[in-house]
Design a protein around this motif. Structure first.
Motif, PDB file in Angstrom:
ATOM      1  N   GLY A 109      10.700   6.268  -1.348  1.00  0.00           N
ATOM      2  CA  GLY A 109       9.775   7.113  -0.589  1.00  0.00           C
ATOM      3  C   GLY A 109       8.367   6.587  -0.763  1.00  0.00           C
ATOM      4  O   GLY A 109       8.150   5.476  -1.263  1.00  0.00           O
ATOM      5  N   LEU A 110       7.399   7.381  -0.354  1.00  0.00           N
ATOM      6  CA  LEU A 110       5.998   6.972  -0.436  1.00  0.00           C
ATOM      7  C   LEU A 110       5.568   6.768  -1.880  1.00  0.00           C
ATOM      8  O   LEU A 110       5.873   7.592  -2.739  1.00  0.00           O
ATOM      9  CB  LEU A 110       5.109   8.058   0.174  1.00  0.00           C
ATOM     10  CG  LEU A 110       4.874   8.071   1.678  1.00  0.00           C
ATOM     11  CD1 LEU A 110       3.932   9.200   2.020  1.00  0.00           C
ATOM     12  CD2 LEU A 110       4.323   6.746   2.186  1.00  0.00           C
ATOM     13  N   LEU A 111       4.853   5.688  -2.129  1.00  0.00           N
ATOM     14  CA  LEU A 111       4.212   5.502  -3.427  1.00  0.00           C
ATOM     15  C   LEU A 111       2.889   6.257  -3.394  1.00  0.00           C
ATOM     16  O   LEU A 111       2.345   6.496  -2.315  1.00  0.00           O
ATOM     17  CB  LEU A 111       3.967   4.011  -3.678  1.00  0.00           C
ATOM     18  CG  LEU A 111       5.225   3.142  -3.829  1.00  0.00           C
ATOM     19  CD1 LEU A 111       4.858   1.670  -3.810  1.00  0.00           C
ATOM     20  CD2 LEU A 111       5.982   3.510  -5.098  1.00  0.00           C
ATOM     21  N   PRO A 112       2.373   6.626  -4.569  1.00  0.00           N
ATOM     22  CA  PRO A 112       1.101   7.351  -4.570  1.00  0.00           C
ATOM     23  C   PRO A 112       0.014   6.565  -3.826  1.00  0.00           C
ATOM     24  O   PRO A 112      -0.027   5.326  -3.908  1.00  0.00           O
ATOM     25  CB  PRO A 112       0.753   7.458  -6.058  1.00  0.00           C
ATOM     26  CG  PRO A 112       2.037   7.254  -6.776  1.00  0.00           C
ATOM     27  CD  PRO A 112       2.896   6.387  -5.912  1.00  0.00           C
ATOM     28  N   ASN A 113      -0.834   7.266  -3.114  1.00  0.00           N
ATOM     29  CA  ASN A 113      -1.956   6.666  -2.375  1.00  0.00           C
ATOM     30  C   ASN A 113      -1.544   5.652  -1.313  1.00  0.00           C
ATOM     31  O   ASN A 113      -2.259   4.697  -1.044  1.00  0.00           O
ATOM     32  CB  ASN A 113      -2.952   5.988  -3.331  1.00  0.00           C
ATOM     33  CG  ASN A 113      -3.471   6.969  -4.362  1.00  0.00           C
ATOM     34  OD1 ASN A 113      -3.762   8.121  -4.040  1.00  0.00           O
ATOM     35  ND2 ASN A 113      -3.539   6.534  -5.600  1.00  0.00           N
ATOM     36  N   THR A 114      -0.363   5.817  -0.744  1.00  0.00           N
ATOM     37  CA  THR A 114       0.029   4.953   0.377  1.00  0.00           C
ATOM     38  C   THR A 114       0.412   5.846   1.550  1.00  0.00           C
ATOM     39  O   THR A 114       0.681   7.032   1.373  1.00  0.00           O
ATOM     40  CB  THR A 114       1.242   4.060   0.039  1.00  0.00           C
ATOM     41  OG1 THR A 114       2.342   4.897  -0.316  1.00  0.00           O
ATOM     42  CG2 THR A 114       0.922   3.110  -1.096  1.00  0.00           C
ATOM     43  N   LYS A 115       0.405   5.246   2.756  1.00  0.00           N
ATOM     44  CA  LYS A 115       0.695   6.050   3.937  1.00  0.00           C
ATOM     45  C   LYS A 115       1.981   5.624   4.636  1.00  0.00           C
ATOM     46  O   LYS A 115       2.406   6.238   5.610  1.00  0.00           O
ATOM     47  CB  LYS A 115      -0.479   5.950   4.919  1.00  0.00           C
ATOM     48  CG  LYS A 115      -1.707   6.687   4.386  1.00  0.00           C
ATOM     49  CD  LYS A 115      -2.744   6.876   5.458  1.00  0.00           C
ATOM     50  CE  LYS A 115      -3.834   7.817   4.986  1.00  0.00           C
ATOM     51  NZ  LYS A 115      -5.162   7.301   5.104  1.00  0.00           N
ATOM     52  N   SER A 116       2.567   4.503   4.169  1.00  0.00           N
ATOM     53  CA  SER A 116       3.823   4.080   4.789  1.00  0.00           C
ATOM     54  C   SER A 116       4.697   3.399   3.751  1.00  0.00           C
ATOM     55  O   SER A 116       4.228   3.049   2.666  1.00  0.00           O
ATOM     56  CB  SER A 116       3.549   3.130   5.957  1.00  0.00           C
ATOM     57  OG  SER A 116       2.889   1.975   5.476  1.00  0.00           O
ATOM     58  N   ILE A 117       5.971   3.230   4.108  1.00  0.00           N
ATOM     59  CA  ILE A 117       6.909   2.551   3.214  1.00  0.00           C
ATOM     60  C   ILE A 117       7.163   1.182   3.826  1.00  0.00           C
ATOM     61  O   ILE A 117       7.556   1.069   4.985  1.00  0.00           O
ATOM     62  CB  ILE A 117       8.212   3.359   3.056  1.00  0.00           C
ATOM     63  CG1 ILE A 117       7.911   4.685   2.349  1.00  0.00           C
ATOM     64  CG2 ILE A 117       9.225   2.589   2.229  1.00  0.00           C
ATOM     65  CD1 ILE A 117       7.877   5.877   3.212  1.00  0.00           C
ATOM     66  N   LYS A 118       6.895   0.156   3.020  1.00  0.00           N
ATOM     67  CA  LYS A 118       6.858  -1.217   3.541  1.00  0.00           C
ATOM     68  C   LYS A 118       8.182  -1.938   3.301  1.00  0.00           C
ATOM     69  O   LYS A 118       8.979  -1.549   2.464  1.00  0.00           O
ATOM     70  CB  LYS A 118       5.731  -1.997   2.857  1.00  0.00           C
ATOM     71  CG  LYS A 118       4.369  -1.315   2.930  1.00  0.00           C
ATOM     72  CD  LYS A 118       3.640  -1.765   4.164  1.00  0.00           C
ATOM     73  CE  LYS A 118       2.243  -1.212   4.341  1.00  0.00           C
ATOM     74  NZ  LYS A 118       1.757  -0.133   3.566  1.00  0.00           N
ATOM     75  N   ILE A 119       8.319  -3.058   4.017  1.00  0.00           N
ATOM     76  CA  ILE A 119       9.567  -3.832   3.954  1.00  0.00           C
ATOM     77  C   ILE A 119       9.852  -4.332   2.532  1.00  0.00           C
ATOM     78  O   ILE A 119      11.014  -4.400   2.116  1.00  0.00           O
ATOM     79  CB  ILE A 119       9.559  -4.989   4.985  1.00  0.00           C
ATOM     80  CG1 ILE A 119      10.949  -5.624   5.066  1.00  0.00           C
ATOM     81  CG2 ILE A 119       8.503  -6.023   4.666  1.00  0.00           C
ATOM     82  CD1 ILE A 119      11.167  -6.473   6.286  1.00  0.00           C
ATOM     83  N   ASP A 120       8.800  -4.654   1.778  1.00  0.00           N
ATOM     84  CA  ASP A 120       9.021  -5.135   0.408  1.00  0.00           C
ATOM     85  C   ASP A 120       9.746  -4.099  -0.444  1.00  0.00           C
ATOM     86  O   ASP A 120      10.620  -4.434  -1.236  1.00  0.00           O
ATOM     87  CB  ASP A 120       7.677  -5.471  -0.261  1.00  0.00           C
ATOM     88  CG  ASP A 120       7.044  -6.691   0.377  1.00  0.00           C
ATOM     89  OD1 ASP A 120       7.762  -7.398   1.125  1.00  0.00           O
ATOM     90  OD2 ASP A 120       5.840  -6.933   0.143  1.00  0.00           O
TER      91      ASP A 120
END
Ligand SMILES: [Zn+2]
Length: 290
Positions: free
Chosen positions: A52-63
């Motif tokens: 899921g979302l990491l703190p202070n991020t707005k999207s979940i990336k391919i990595d």
């Protein structure tokens, strides 16, 4: 895929489903006491992965997706089922969603993918076509109110929160913790809903000026208040004629709030909007339609 508004209970349900899948107690799952239940509850079950979302991020990336796919293929897992919870799938970037397509399309026999999403429209059609859906509706007011009370809120606070939460316990809890909101509510109630007559307009207008920075929150609050009292009076009103009168006023109030929003969008000054709003509230020399 579990979908529904923010805070309606998607994650809670996802966790409950996983507990049911893993619980060792076959007659009373999830028991909450067995080893599997305890490990999942504490977040340390090797066969249950969550992304899921990491703190202070707005999207979940391919990595992040690659990492979990690598984990699924490499890590020695315990025998038995596996569960992968993909939270806020509508916030996965397109490449991240695409990277999961194959895994979701052809899951191995033991793996279950549980996706949650607030906005299905942001999920790729290729993913959607492979999902089975459980759409979570907004909670009915009475159920939400008793739930909030069971969570330790006072009856009055629960009643204040219900009309502002859009049927979502998560939103209610968020609102409850928002001190700015309660301060605004108390100020708005004092300014707008203490006994007022036409002679006080200049004074109230002056006070409303100070809401300029919080105009949006104020409009949200007034709208929720109007909607709440509109629906509250409906069933079995003792005096149908009075109810009809009142409902016309609620409607007029909602219309003037709608107008205020439109004016804000077309850059009318806040003072102009506030004065118009105030006049609508006080129209027909009615101090307050609610
Ligand atoms: Zn159990």
């Amino acid at each position: 895929m579990l979908s529904g508004p923010f805070g309606v209970g998607k994650r809670t349900l996802a966790k409950l489903l996983v507990l049911c899948l893993f619980c060792e107690n076959r007659t009373d799952a999830p028991c909450g006491k067995c080893k599997a239940c305890r490990r999942i509850t504490s977040g340390f079950h090797p066969n249950c992965l969550r992304l899921g979302l990491l703190p202070n991020t707005k999207s979940i990336k391919i990595d992040q997706v690659r990492e979990i796919l690598a984990q699924l293929s490499q890590y020695p897992l315990e025998s038995g089922r596996r569960a992968v919870i993909l939270e806020d799938f509508d916030l996965f970037t397109v490449p991240a969603q695409n990277a999961l397509l194959k895994a979701i399309e052809e899951p191995d026999e033991v793996t279950v993918y549980i996706l949650t999403a607030t906005n299905e429209k942001s999920v790729l059609p290729t993913i959607l076509s492979r999902c089975r859906f459980q759409r979570l509706p907004a909670w009915p007011d009475d159920l939400l109110e008793s739930h909030l009370i069971s969570q330790g809120f006072s009856t009055q606070t629960a009643r204040d929160l219900v009309p502002l939460s859009g049927g979502s316990p998560g939103t209610a809890v968020r609102m409850a913790g928002n001190e700015d909101f309660w301060a605004l509510k108390s100020r708005a109630d004092t300014v707008l809903f203490s006994p007022a007559d036409l002679s006080q307009i200049p004074e109230i207008s002056e006070q409303l000026k100070e809401f300029r920075q919080e105009a949006e929150q104020l409009l949200n609050y007034l709208e929720a208040k109007a909607l709440a009292s509109f629906s509250a009076g409906a069933p079995e009103h003792p005096d149908p004629e009075a109810y009809y009168e009142a409902s016309l006023k609620h409607r007029a109030m909602l219309e003037s709030l709608f107008l205020a929003r439109r004016q804000r969008a077309s850059n009318v000054t806040w003072q102009g909007i506030a004065d118009q709003l105030l006049l609508n509230i006080l129209e027909d020399n009615q101090p307050c339609p609610w």
